[in-house]
Design a protein around this motif. Structure first.
Motif, PDB file in Angstrom:
ATOM      1  N   ALA A 178       0.835  -1.205   0.000  1.00 48.72           N
ATOM      2  CA  ALA A 178       0.000   0.000   0.000  1.00 48.72           C
ATOM      3  C   ALA A 178       0.865   1.248   0.000  1.00 48.72           C
ATOM      4  O   ALA A 178       0.596   2.223  -0.719  1.00 48.72           O
ATOM      5  N   GLN A 179       1.931   1.242   0.790  1.00 44.56           N
ATOM      6  CA  GLN A 179       2.849   2.381   0.875  1.00 44.56           C
ATOM      7  C   GLN A 179       3.460   2.706  -0.482  1.00 44.56           C
ATOM      8  O   GLN A 179       3.604   3.875  -0.848  1.00 44.56           O
ATOM      9  N   ALA A 180       3.808   1.669  -1.233  1.00 46.36           N
ATOM     10  CA  ALA A 180       4.474   1.862  -2.528  1.00 46.36           C
ATOM     11  C   ALA A 180       3.496   2.101  -3.668  1.00 46.36           C
ATOM     12  O   ALA A 180       3.906   2.242  -4.819  1.00 46.36           O
ATOM     13  N   GLY A 181       2.200   2.138  -3.379  1.00 49.06           N
ATOM     14  CA  GLY A 181       1.221   2.436  -4.402  1.00 49.06           C
ATOM     15  C   GLY A 181       0.827   1.256  -5.263  1.00 49.06           C
ATOM     16  O   GLY A 181       0.242   1.428  -6.337  1.00 49.06           O
ATOM     17  N   HIS A 182       1.122   0.031  -4.798  1.00 50.81           N
ATOM     18  CA  HIS A 182       0.773  -1.143  -5.597  1.00 50.81           C
ATOM     19  C   HIS A 182      -0.730  -1.424  -5.598  1.00 50.81           C
ATOM     20  O   HIS A 182      -1.208  -2.206  -6.415  1.00 50.81           O
ATOM     21  N   TYR A 183      -1.461  -0.806  -4.675  1.00 50.02           N
ATOM     22  CA  TYR A 183      -2.927  -0.902  -4.665  1.00 50.02           C
ATOM     23  C   TYR A 183      -3.574   0.347  -5.259  1.00 50.02           C
ATOM     24  O   TYR A 183      -4.776   0.540  -5.168  1.00 50.02           O
ATOM     25  N   GLY A 184      -2.765   1.207  -5.839  1.00 51.13           N
ATOM     26  CA  GLY A 184      -3.252   2.469  -6.369  1.00 51.13           C
ATOM     27  C   GLY A 184      -2.751   3.619  -5.527  1.00 51.13           C
ATOM     28  O   GLY A 184      -2.493   3.472  -4.318  1.00 51.13           O
ATOM     29  N   GLN A 185      -2.596   4.781  -6.140  1.00 57.17           N
ATOM     30  CA  GLN A 185      -2.048   5.938  -5.429  1.00 57.17           C
ATOM     31  C   GLN A 185      -2.934   6.385  -4.278  1.00 57.17           C
ATOM     32  O   GLN A 185      -2.449   6.942  -3.291  1.00 57.17           O
TER      33      GLN A 185
END
Length: 226
Positions: A178-185
């Protein structure tokens, strides 16, 4: 040369510490990599899970070869794996032993961790797939925990090891993803908060498991320790 803020830290070092505290992802994380601590954690958890699964496979082979065998994992009336061997809960998927599936699963986890230690960068879909797989692992842990506590009244030690590493992996991987944006920004702000508080989540989960075990088996525990 960097201007000294005090005798210990430079201005750049202080900025770096503040960024880390605020849990902003690095460029390497945004590109699909992982910070060093997470890479080590995934790798170690993978190998611990491999050891646990392999140990259970060896115990199953010994028990099936000699039904009267006293297994190393049969510690006392509460903790043991012998009674689970051949039980339907141990062969839910296509009649394949959970330990064999666990061996394959944790081998994949260990391989991913080794890749991350080598500074590999994985596509977003792989992080999402890993999160889904670990989510399925958490569902399995909850189901098997229910079977252990409420139905059979017996704890498999090797299974409990997988409980510990699955919870640890699920929280860390979902937080960092989630932190790295893998679930969307849109999930990044939540991810940063999640990362900062991930150990609170983990400790709370472990504490809940311990409380469940103690309250469920309180009478038996009182006898065993007396």
């Amino acid at each position: 040369m960097a201007r000294k803020i005090d005798s210990e830290l430079t201005e750049e070092q202080i900025v770096a510490k503040l960024v880390k505290y605020d849990a902003y992802p690095t460029a390497h994380q945004l590109a699909g990599g992982a910070e060093r601590g997470l890479a080590w954690l995934i790798t170690l958890c993978g190998f611990i899970g491999l050891w646990s699964s392999l140990s259970l496979i060896i115990a199953e082979k010994e028990k099936l070869t000699n039904p009267q065998a006293i297994l190393l994992c049969d510690v006392n009336p509460l903790v043991g794996c012998g009674e689970w061997i051949g039980a339907w809960q141990n062969e839910v998927f296509f009649g394949i032993s959970n330990s064999v599936l666990g061996l394959a699963f944790f081998a994949g986890i260990a391989a991913l961790g080794l890749g991350l230690l080598a500074r590999a960068q994985y596509a977003r879909w792989l992080w999402q797939l890993l999160s889904v797989a670990l989510g399925g692992g958490i569902v399995w842990v909850m189901w098997f925990m229910y079977e252990s506590l409420a139905v059979e009244g017996k704890l498999c030690p090797y299974c409990m090891v997988t409980w510990v590493v699955t919870i640890l992996l699920f929280v860390h991987v979902t937080a960092r993803s989630a932190q790295a944006g893998h679930y969307g920004q849109g999930a990044q702000d939540f991810g940063r908060s999640y990362v900062r508080n991930r150990w609170i989540v983990i400790i709370t989960a472990y504490a809940a498991v311990i409380v469940l075990i103690v309250t469920t088996f309180w009478n038996l525990l009182s006898v065993l320790v007396s």
